[in-house]
Design a protein around this motif. Structure first.
Motif, PDB file in Angstrom:
ATOM      1  N   ASN A 201      12.223   1.874   3.652  1.00 60.97           N
ATOM      2  CA  ASN A 201      11.352   1.086   2.778  1.00 60.97           C
ATOM      3  C   ASN A 201      12.148   0.567   1.596  1.00 60.97           C
ATOM      4  OD1 ASN A 201      11.695   3.333   1.148  1.00 60.97           O
ATOM      5  ND2 ASN A 201       9.645   4.144   1.520  1.00 60.97           N
ATOM      6  N   ASN A 202      11.472   0.319   0.478  1.00 63.53           N
ATOM      7  CA  ASN A 202      12.141  -0.264  -0.684  1.00 63.53           C
ATOM      8  C   ASN A 202      13.336   0.552  -1.147  1.00 63.53           C
ATOM      9  OD1 ASN A 202      11.305   1.426  -3.293  1.00 63.53           O
ATOM     10  ND2 ASN A 202       9.507   1.318  -1.976  1.00 63.53           N
ATOM     11  N   HIS A 203      13.308   1.861  -0.963  1.00 63.16           N
ATOM     12  CA  HIS A 203      14.448   2.686  -1.380  1.00 63.16           C
ATOM     13  C   HIS A 203      15.726   2.289  -0.626  1.00 63.16           C
ATOM     14  CE1 HIS A 203      12.625   5.528  -4.126  1.00 63.16           C
ATOM     15  NE2 HIS A 203      11.611   5.688  -3.295  1.00 63.16           N
ATOM     16  N   THR A 204      15.592   2.053   0.658  1.00 61.57           N
ATOM     17  CA  THR A 204      16.759   1.649   1.447  1.00 61.57           C
ATOM     18  C   THR A 204      17.271   0.288   0.994  1.00 61.57           C
ATOM     19  OG1 THR A 204      16.004   2.915   3.372  1.00 61.57           O
ATOM     20  CG2 THR A 204      17.602   1.155   3.782  1.00 61.57           C
ATOM     21  N   TYR A 205      16.369  -0.621   0.663  1.00 63.28           N
ATOM     22  CA  TYR A 205      16.800  -1.941   0.208  1.00 63.28           C
ATOM     23  C   TYR A 205      17.565  -1.839  -1.119  1.00 63.28           C
ATOM     24  CZ  TYR A 205      12.648  -2.853   3.163  1.00 63.28           C
ATOM     25  OH  TYR A 205      11.696  -2.836   4.151  1.00 63.28           O
ATOM     26  N   TRP A 206      17.077  -0.980  -2.021  1.00 61.71           N
ATOM     27  CA  TRP A 206      17.786  -0.795  -3.288  1.00 61.71           C
ATOM     28  C   TRP A 206      19.139  -0.114  -3.068  1.00 61.71           C
ATOM     29  CZ3 TRP A 206      16.978  -3.091  -7.758  1.00 61.71           C
ATOM     30  CH2 TRP A 206      15.721  -3.635  -8.027  1.00 61.71           C
ATOM     31  N   ALA A 207      19.197   0.802  -2.113  1.00 61.18           N
ATOM     32  CA  ALA A 207      20.485   1.405  -1.778  1.00 61.18           C
ATOM     33  C   ALA A 207      21.446   0.342  -1.265  1.00 61.18           C
ATOM     34  CB  ALA A 207      20.294   2.499  -0.725  1.00 61.18           C
ATOM     35  N   ALA A 208      20.936  -0.557  -0.428  1.00 59.65           N
ATOM     36  CA  ALA A 208      21.780  -1.618   0.133  1.00 59.65           C
ATOM     37  C   ALA A 208      22.264  -2.569  -0.953  1.00 59.65           C
ATOM     38  CB  ALA A 208      21.012  -2.380   1.211  1.00 59.65           C
ATOM     39  N   THR A 233      17.570  -5.055   8.755  1.00 57.73           N
ATOM     40  CA  THR A 233      16.514  -4.100   9.090  1.00 57.73           C
ATOM     41  C   THR A 233      15.273  -4.373   8.252  1.00 57.73           C
ATOM     42  OG1 THR A 233      18.110  -2.378   9.699  1.00 57.73           O
ATOM     43  CG2 THR A 233      15.883  -1.662   9.133  1.00 57.73           C
ATOM     44  N   GLY A 234      15.478  -4.609   6.954  1.00 54.04           N
ATOM     45  CA  GLY A 234      14.351  -4.920   6.081  1.00 54.04           C
ATOM     46  C   GLY A 234      13.636  -6.189   6.507  1.00 54.04           C
ATOM     47  N   PHE A 243       3.789  -9.256   5.286  1.00 51.13           N
ATOM     48  CA  PHE A 243       3.566  -7.896   4.794  1.00 51.13           C
ATOM     49  C   PHE A 243       4.670  -6.952   5.270  1.00 51.13           C
ATOM     50  CE2 PHE A 243      -0.829  -9.594   4.932  1.00 51.13           C
ATOM     51  CZ  PHE A 243      -1.236  -9.314   3.633  1.00 51.13           C
ATOM     52  N   LEU A 244       4.921  -5.933   4.470  1.00 46.89           N
ATOM     53  CA  LEU A 244       5.815  -4.835   4.850  1.00 46.89           C
ATOM     54  C   LEU A 244       4.944  -3.613   5.146  1.00 46.89           C
ATOM     55  CD1 LEU A 244       8.560  -5.269   2.103  1.00 46.89           C
ATOM     56  CD2 LEU A 244       8.996  -5.324   4.577  1.00 46.89           C
ATOM     57  N   PRO A 245       4.871  -3.198   6.400  1.00 48.42           N
ATOM     58  CA  PRO A 245       3.963  -2.101   6.763  1.00 48.42           C
ATOM     59  C   PRO A 245       4.159  -0.831   5.948  1.00 48.42           C
ATOM     60  CG  PRO A 245       4.753  -3.210   8.725  1.00 48.42           C
ATOM     61  CD  PRO A 245       5.532  -3.782   7.582  1.00 48.42           C
ATOM     62  N   ASN A 246       5.410  -0.463   5.673  1.00 45.67           N
ATOM     63  CA  ASN A 246       5.637   0.781   4.944  1.00 45.67           C
ATOM     64  C   ASN A 246       5.239   0.677   3.473  1.00 45.67           C
ATOM     65  OD1 ASN A 246       6.591   1.946   7.269  1.00 45.67           O
ATOM     66  ND2 ASN A 246       8.749   1.688   6.772  1.00 45.67           N
ATOM     67  N   HIS A 258       5.357  -4.177  -2.754  1.00 50.79           N
ATOM     68  CA  HIS A 258       5.918  -5.365  -2.099  1.00 50.79           C
ATOM     69  C   HIS A 258       6.777  -6.136  -3.100  1.00 50.79           C
ATOM     70  CE1 HIS A 258       3.243  -4.730   1.328  1.00 50.79           C
ATOM     71  NE2 HIS A 258       3.769  -5.783   1.927  1.00 50.79           N
ATOM     72  N   ASN A 259       6.238  -6.280  -4.310  1.00 54.46           N
ATOM     73  CA  ASN A 259       6.976  -6.983  -5.360  1.00 54.46           C
ATOM     74  C   ASN A 259       8.263  -6.239  -5.716  1.00 54.46           C
ATOM     75  OD1 ASN A 259       6.958  -9.228  -7.341  1.00 54.46           O
ATOM     76  ND2 ASN A 259       6.908  -7.563  -8.832  1.00 54.46           N
ATOM     77  N   TYR A 260       8.207  -4.921  -5.665  1.00 48.33           N
ATOM     78  CA  TYR A 260       9.373  -4.096  -5.995  1.00 48.33           C
ATOM     79  C   TYR A 260      10.416  -4.118  -4.877  1.00 48.33           C
ATOM     80  CZ  TYR A 260      11.953  -0.144  -7.950  1.00 48.33           C
ATOM     81  OH  TYR A 260      12.921   0.663  -8.481  1.00 48.33           O
ATOM     82  N   ALA A 261      10.002  -4.409  -3.658  1.00 46.36           N
ATOM     83  CA  ALA A 261      10.937  -4.426  -2.527  1.00 46.36           C
ATOM     84  C   ALA A 261      11.758  -5.714  -2.456  1.00 46.36           C
ATOM     85  CB  ALA A 261      10.164  -4.242  -1.219  1.00 46.36           C
ATOM     86  N   ILE A 262      11.278  -6.771  -3.108  1.00 49.22           N
ATOM     87  CA  ILE A 262      11.950  -8.067  -2.977  1.00 49.22           C
ATOM     88  C   ILE A 262      13.262  -8.179  -3.747  1.00 49.22           C
ATOM     89  CG2 ILE A 262      11.718 -10.553  -3.309  1.00 49.22           C
ATOM     90  CD1 ILE A 262       8.787 -10.322  -2.935  1.00 49.22           C
ATOM     91  N   PRO A 263      13.370  -7.697  -4.997  1.00 49.55           N
ATOM     92  CA  PRO A 263      14.600  -7.948  -5.764  1.00 49.55           C
ATOM     93  C   PRO A 263      15.891  -7.570  -5.056  1.00 49.55           C
ATOM     94  CG  PRO A 263      12.911  -7.051  -7.199  1.00 49.55           C
ATOM     95  CD  PRO A 263      12.364  -6.974  -5.801  1.00 49.55           C
ATOM     96  N   PRO A 264      16.011  -6.370  -4.485  1.00 49.54           N
ATOM     97  CA  PRO A 264      17.280  -6.054  -3.830  1.00 49.54           C
ATOM     98  C   PRO A 264      17.557  -6.934  -2.618  1.00 49.54           C
ATOM     99  CG  PRO A 264      15.650  -4.362  -3.343  1.00 49.54           C
ATOM    100  CD  PRO A 264      15.063  -5.238  -4.421  1.00 49.54           C
TER     101      PRO A 264
END
Length: 386
Positions: A201-208, A233-234, A243-246, A258-264
Motif C-alpha cells: 500500500n502507500n507505505h511501499t510507495y513511500w519506501a520506493a 506494482t502500485g 481506486f486503490l483497493p488497499n 488515496h491522497n497520501y498514496a499519490i505523492p511518492p
C-alpha cells in the motif's frame, strides 16, 4: 565515419541494438531539471538564525507504538495515548527530517557557507552514528526509516546536483553521508520487498520514493530498478475507476489515504521520466486516473462512500499543503480545472517528505516572491505513523 555508422555495417541489427541499449543503461542517473538550478544568491556574513543544534542521532531500536493501536484491521481509529507516545519517541527523527529540508532551502536561497556547513554537520553526525540502522524494528519503525531516508535524500539532491556545485569543496562529508544513505536504502529494500499485494500500500510507495531519491544521489541502477518495479506494482493496483483497493480499506480515511498514496508515485514517475523510463502509461495511465479520482473525491466524496460504505473524513483534504503532489503530477499529465485550482491555491508547496521546495523544483515559473516565502514545511500530519 562515426563509430556508430561503422558498427551498423559490421554488426547484425539485433546485436547492435543490444550494444546501444547497454550504452544507454550506463548513463549516469539524474534528477528532473529543477534540481540542477544554482543557488539563488550568495549572501555574505553569518545568518541571524545561526546553526540549530543537531537532533540526537536515533540509534535505538525502531520499535514504536502505532497511533492506530487498538483499531480494527482498517487501521483508521486514532488512539491519542499511543499517538503521543509515538510522537515523543520519534521527536528527534522528525526534527532531523524537517530540519534538513529547512536548512537546505535556506542555503539554496542565501548561499551562505555557514549554512552549508551546518547542513552537512547535521547529516554527517547522523551518518557517523549509523542512525536509523537498527535491526530491531516493527512495522512503525521500518516506516519511520524509509520516511526519514526519503526526506533527507531528496533534500540532499539539491546540493548534489545544483550547478553551483556546493559539495565540490566537501568531498569527505559527502562520502560519509552518501555511504550512510546507501546502507539505509539497502535496508529499506530489504524491509519492503516480498510483500503480498494485500500488504502493498502507500507505505511501499513511500519506501520506493526514498529508494528512488537515493538511487539518483548514488547513481545506483539496482536501487532505481527496484523503485520503478514498486511503482509498476502500485500502478497495477489502481482499478478502472481510479481506486486503490488497499486504501479503500481505511474506512472513513480512504480518500485521505488515496491522497497520501499519490505523492511518492508522482515523484517516482518524474524521476523515471528524467532517466528515459516513461511510466505515465502504466496500467492505462493509472497514476493519472488515481489523481483524477482524488480530485473528484475532494469536490464530492460520495464516490468513496458508495465504494466502501463510509462517510469520509475531509480534514486532511481541506489542508492546501496536502496537494504538493500536483507539482510533479502536473509535469506528467495535462493540468487544468480542479487540478490547477488546487495547485495555484496551495503554491508555493514546501514538503519535507518530498525534499523541501517542491514548487521551486517543478514549477520555477511560479512567482514565489523574495526567497519563496518562509522556510517552513508542512508539520507531520495524521498520516505520519503507521
Amino acid at each position: 565515419m562515426s563509430y556508430r555508422g561503422f558498427a551498423r555495417q559490421l554488426l547484425s541489427p539485433a546485436l547492435l541494438g543490444l550494444l546501444l541499449c547497454a550504452g544507454v543503461a550506463q548513463a549516469a542517473l539524474k534528477p528532473p531539471e529543477g534540481y540542477l538550478v544554482p543557488i539563488d544568491k550568495v549572501k555574505k556574513g553569518e545568518s541571524s538564525k545561526g546553526c540549530p543544534a543537531v537532533p540526537t542521532p536515533y540509534t535505538q531500536a525502531l520499535q514504536f507504538r502505532s497511533k492506530y493501536e487498538g483499531s480494527d484491521k482498517s487501521r483508521s481509529t486514532w488512539n491519542a495515548d499511543s499517538d503521543k507516545a509515538f510522537r515523543d519517541a520519534t521527536h528527534d527523527i522528525f526534527a532531523m527530517e524537517t530540519g534538513t529540508a529547512r536548512l537546505v532551502m535556506q542555503f539554496m536561497r542565501d548561499g551562505r557557507p555557514a549554512q552549508l556547513d551546518c547542513t552537512l554537520g547535521w547529516l554527517t553526525t547522523w551518518a557517523k552514528a549509523d542512525a536509523l540502522m537498527s535491526q530491531d524494528f516493527n512495522h512503525t519503525g521500518k516506516s519511520m526509516r524509509k520516511w526519514a531516508l526519503g526526506s533527507m535524500a531528496s533534500s540532499y539532491l539539491r546540493l548534489k546536483f545544483s550547478t553551483s556545485h556546493p559539495l565540490a569543496d566537501h568531498p569527505q562529508e559527502a562520502q560519509v553521508i552518501e555511504a550512510w544513505f546507501g546502507r539505509l536504502a539497502d535496508q529499506v529494500v530489504s524491509d519492503w520487498s516480498n510483500l503480498s499485494l494485500q500488504k502493498t500500500n502507500n507505505h511501499t510507495y513511500w519506501a520506493a520514493w526514498s529508494v528512488m531519491a537515493t538511487s539518483v544521489v548514488l547513481d545506483r541502477r539496482d536501487l532505481f530498478d527496484w523503485s520503478v518495479g514498486k511503482f509498476r506494482t502500485g500502478a497495477s493496483q489502481v482499478d478502472a475507476q481510479g481506486f486503490l483497493p488497499n486504501e479503500l480499506n481505511r474506512n472513513t480515511r480512504a480518500l485521505a489515504y488515496h491522497n497520501y498514496a499519490i505523492p511518492p508515485l508522482a515523484m517516482i514517475a518524474t524521476f523515471a521520466q528524467a532517466n528515459g523510463v516513461d511510466l505515465r502509461g502504466e496500467n492505462d495511465s493509472a497514476l493519472q486516473r488515481l489523481g483524477r479520482r482524488v480530485l473528484a473525491g475532494a469536490k464530492d466524496p460520495s464516490s468513496f462512500q458508495q465504494k466502501n460504505g463510509k462517510v469520509q473524513e475531509m480534514t486532511e483534504l481541506n489542508d492546501t499543503r496536502k496537494w504538493a503532489w500536483l507539482e510533479p503530477w502536473c509535469t506528467l499529465y495535462p493540468c487544468d480545472g480542479d487540478a490547477m485550482a488546487h495547485k495555484r491555491n496551495g503554491e508555493p508547496f514546501k514538503s519535507f517528505r518530498l525534499g523541501g521546495d517542491v514548487t521551486k523544483v517543478f514549477d520555477p515559473s511560479h512567482d514565489q516572491g523574495e526567497g519563496g516565502g518562509d522556510d517552513s514545511t508542512e508539520a507531520p500530519s495524521a498520516d505520519d505513523g503507521a
